[in-house]
Design an enzyme around this catalytic site. Structure first.
Site, mmCIF file in Angstrom:
data_model
loop_
_atom_site.group_PDB
_atom_site.id
_atom_site.type_symbol
_atom_site.label_atom_id
_atom_site.label_comp_id
_atom_site.label_asym_id
_atom_site.label_seq_id
_atom_site.Cartn_x
_atom_site.Cartn_y
_atom_site.Cartn_z
ATOM 1 N N ARG A 11 0.720 -1.177 0.146
ATOM 2 C CA ARG A 11 -0.196 0.141 0.116
ATOM 3 C C ARG A 11 0.862 1.248 -0.073
ATOM 4 O O ARG A 11 0.699 2.138 -0.829
ATOM 5 C CB ARG A 11 -0.765 -0.184 1.312
ATOM 6 N N THR A 12 1.674 1.519 0.802
ATOM 7 C CA THR A 12 2.618 2.414 0.955
ATOM 8 C C THR A 12 3.587 2.792 -0.471
ATOM 9 O O THR A 12 3.493 3.859 -0.737
ATOM 10 C CB THR A 12 3.508 2.507 2.405
ATOM 11 N N LYS B 148 22.557 -10.114 1.214
ATOM 12 C CA LYS B 148 23.716 -10.379 1.124
ATOM 13 C C LYS B 148 24.693 -10.014 2.326
ATOM 14 O O LYS B 148 25.858 -9.952 2.271
ATOM 15 C CB LYS B 148 24.284 -10.426 -0.127
ATOM 16 N N ARG C 107 11.539 2.078 3.658
ATOM 17 C CA ARG C 107 10.821 1.341 4.460
ATOM 18 C C ARG C 107 11.794 0.371 5.057
ATOM 19 O O ARG C 107 12.600 -0.410 4.403
ATOM 20 C CB ARG C 107 9.577 0.766 4.098
ATOM 21 N N HIS D 201 6.347 7.013 10.894
ATOM 22 C CA HIS D 201 5.683 6.755 9.878
ATOM 23 C C HIS D 201 5.168 8.334 9.248
ATOM 24 O O HIS D 201 3.894 8.431 8.987
ATOM 25 C CB HIS D 201 4.539 5.873 9.851
#
Ligand SMILES: [Zn+2]
Lengths: 304, 139
Positions: free
Chosen positions: A51-52, A80, A101, A129
Site C-alpha cells: 500500500r505505502t 547479502k 521502509r 511513519h
C-alpha cells in the site's frame, strides 16, 4: 527541510505549506503532470508494504517522474549482508529521491546521514511513519477546514499504534484540540504520550473505554485495529473486540459532520455497511496519501 | 606512588561509592601507563561514603563521558602538587560511542560501523535517548 524522517522534525508552517500544495495539486492536477520529468524516485522497501509503496510510486508517476527500487529485503543486496549506509550511498547515485521502509527503528535516519538525495521515511518498524501522519493531517484539514478547535477521538489499540502516537504528537501543536482516547484498559496510550506530549503541550484529553458514550462529542474519529496478538488470552480479545467495532448503530448519536478515519488496512473494526455513509473518509484518506506524497516529493526536490 | 600527593594530574573526587570501577572502565584508565590509584569507600562528610580516583599524569580526560556516568563527581586539576582548578561536571548534550542501545529493534544492533549516539532529552530526570530509535539509555 532536506529529509523527512520524523514528523516532529518539521514545523507547523512546513506542514501548512505541504497541505496547501497538496490542495493545489488536487485542484489543478494537469499543472503538475511534468514537474518531475526525468527525475527518479527509488523505493527501498526492506520489508513489504504494498500500500505505502504503491502510494509513493503513483505519486511520482503523476508528477511525470520514474520509479525504481525493490519491495522486500530478499530481492535486495541487504540479503547479502550489505549495510543500510552502503545501500543508500549506491542508490543515491542513481535516484534523485529515496523513500525507504525498514523493519529496524532508525534505519532511515542512518540513511539520511549518508545520502546526498533526500530520504523519506516510509516506516521504520513500530517507530515513525511521517507520511501517514501528513496524510491524516491533510484529510482532517480538508474535511474540517482547520486543524485547531476540534475534538478528535482515537479508538482501538492506542498502546501499540504508531500512527496514533504521531498523529497525537502532530495535533498537540495546534490550538484547542481536544483528545478523546477510547480503548480497553490493556491498550491505553503509553505513559510518555500522556506525559511528554499531552500534558507538556497542555492539551485537554479524556480517556475512556466506552465509544458509545463519547461518540456524540467527536468531530473526527480515528479508528485502529484491536489485534488478537496484543492479548494474553483469547477470551479477553473476544470480549473486547466487539466494543471497538464501528457499526451503523453506534453512529446513531454521532454528529452529522463526523469524519471517520482509518490508516488501513482494516479487518473488521469498521463495518463495511459504513463505507457508503458520507462520514466515512478512509478511502478518501488513502487517496490523500498520494497527493501529500506528491507535495512532499516536490518540496524535497525543491521544485515549485 | 604516594596517593596523597600527585604532582601533575587529576583527582576525580565524589564518585558515588561503588562506581569507581565503572569510571575506570569508561575513561579507559586501564590503558594508561602513568600511576592510577583507586580509593574505594572513603569517608565523605557530604556523601557518607565515596570513591576517589587519582591519576598522576597529564592525560586527556574525557569530561563528557565522566559527566554522563557520574555527574556529581568533581575533577581537581593538579599542577606541581597543588590543586589549581576544581571542575564541576555538566550533563553532556550528547554522548557518542560510550553506551550502546539495548532496543533489539534498533538499527544500531545490525548496522556495521555506526556511531552510537544518545541525546539528553530530559535534563531534570537525566534521561538520555538513542537518536535512532528513541529508546531510553539503560532501560
Ligand atoms: Zn536505539
Amino acid at each position: 527541510m532536506k529529509h523527512l524522517i520524523d514528523i516532529r522534525d518539521i514545523t507547523t508552517d512546513e506542514i501548512e505549506q505541504l497541505i496547501e500544495k497538496a490542495n493545489d495539486i488536487i485542484k489543478n492536477p494537469e499543472k503538475y503532470r511534468e514537474k518531475c520529468k526525468y527525475k527518479k524516485l527509488a523505493t527501498l522497501f526492506f520489508e513489504p508494504s504494498t500500500r505505502t509503496r504503491l502510494s509513493f510510486e503513483a505519486a511520482m508517476m503523476e508528477l511525470g517522474g520514474n520509479v525504481l527500487g525493490f519491495s522486500e529485503a530478499q530481492s535486495s543486496s541487504a540479503s547479502k549482508g550489505e549495510s543500510v549506509s552502503d545501500t543508500v550511498k549506491v542508490v543515491s547515485c542513481y535516484a534523485d529521491i529515496i523513500a525507504m521502509r525498514h523493519p529496524k527503528e532508525g534505519a532511515p535516519m542512518v540513511a539520511s546521514f549518508k545520502s546526498d538525495a533526500p530520504i523519506i521515511n516510509a516506516g521504520d518498524g513500530g517507530h515513525n511513519h511521517p507520511t501517514q501522519t501528513l496524510t491524516d493531517l491533510l484529510t482532517i484539514k480538508r474535511k474540517k477546514g482547520k486543524l485547531s478547535d476540534i475534538t478528535v477521538g482515537f479508538c482501538g489499540d492506542l498502546k501499540f499504534g504508531r500512527t496514533v502516537h504521531s498523529l497525537i504528537a502532530a495535533l498537540s501543536r495546534y490550538e484547542n484540540v481536544k483528545f478523546v482516547l477510547i480503548s480497553p484498559d490493556e491498550l491505553k496510550v503509553p505513559g510518555y504520550i500522556r506525559k511528554d506530549v499531552l500534558k507538556k503541550e497542555k492539551c485537554e484529553f479524556v480517556e475512556t473505554s466506552d465509544l458509545q458514550e463519547v461518540i456524540g462529542q467527536l468531530d473526527v474519529l480515528y479508528m485502529t485495529r484491536v489485534q488478537r496478538e496484543r492479548f494474553f488470552n483469547e477470551a479477553d480479545y473476544i470480549r473486547l473486540r466487539d466494543s471497538y467495532i464501528l457499526t451503523p448503530e453506534k453512529l446513531d448519536t454521532a454528529k452529522a459532520d463526523l469524519s471517520i478515519l482509518h490508516p488501513l488496512p482494516r479487518v473488521n473494526e469498521i463495518s463495511t455497511k459504513i463505507d457508503e455513509d458520507p462520514r466515512a473518509c478512509y478511502f478518501e484518506q488513502a487517496l490523500n496519501g498520494k497527493y501529500i506524497r506528491m507535495a512532499l516529493i516536490l518540496k524535497l526536490l525543491e521544485i515549485d | 606512588m604516594n596517593i596523597d600527593s600527585i604532582k601533575n594530574g587529576f583527582v576525580i573526587d565524589h564518585i558515588k561509592a561503588g562506581n569507581s570501577m565503572q569510571v575506570y572502565k569508561y575513561l579507559n584508565l586501564g590503558e594508561l601507563v602513568c600511576p592510577v590509584a583507586i580509593i574505594k569507600n572513603a569517608t565523605s562528610k557530604k556523601m557518607g561514603k565515596k570513591d576517589i580516583i587519582k591519576i598522576d599524569g597529564n592525560i586527556e580526560l574525557n569530561l563528557e563521558v565522566l559527566g554522563y556516568i557520574n555527574h556529581d563527581a568533581t575533577v581537581n586539576v593538579v599542577k606541581n602538587g597543588e590543586i589549581v582548578e576544581k571542575k564541576h561536571l555538566e550533563l553532556p548534550e550528547t554522548v557518542t560511542d560510550v553506551i550502546k542501545c539495548k532496543n533489539p529493534r534498533c538499527i544500531t544492533t545490525t548496522e556495521q560501523d555506526i556511531q552510537h549516539i544518545f541525546k539528553l532529552t530530559d535534563r531534570e530526570n537525566r534521561v538520555y535517548r538513542c537518536i535512532y530509535c528513541e529508546a531510553k539509555a539503560n532501560d
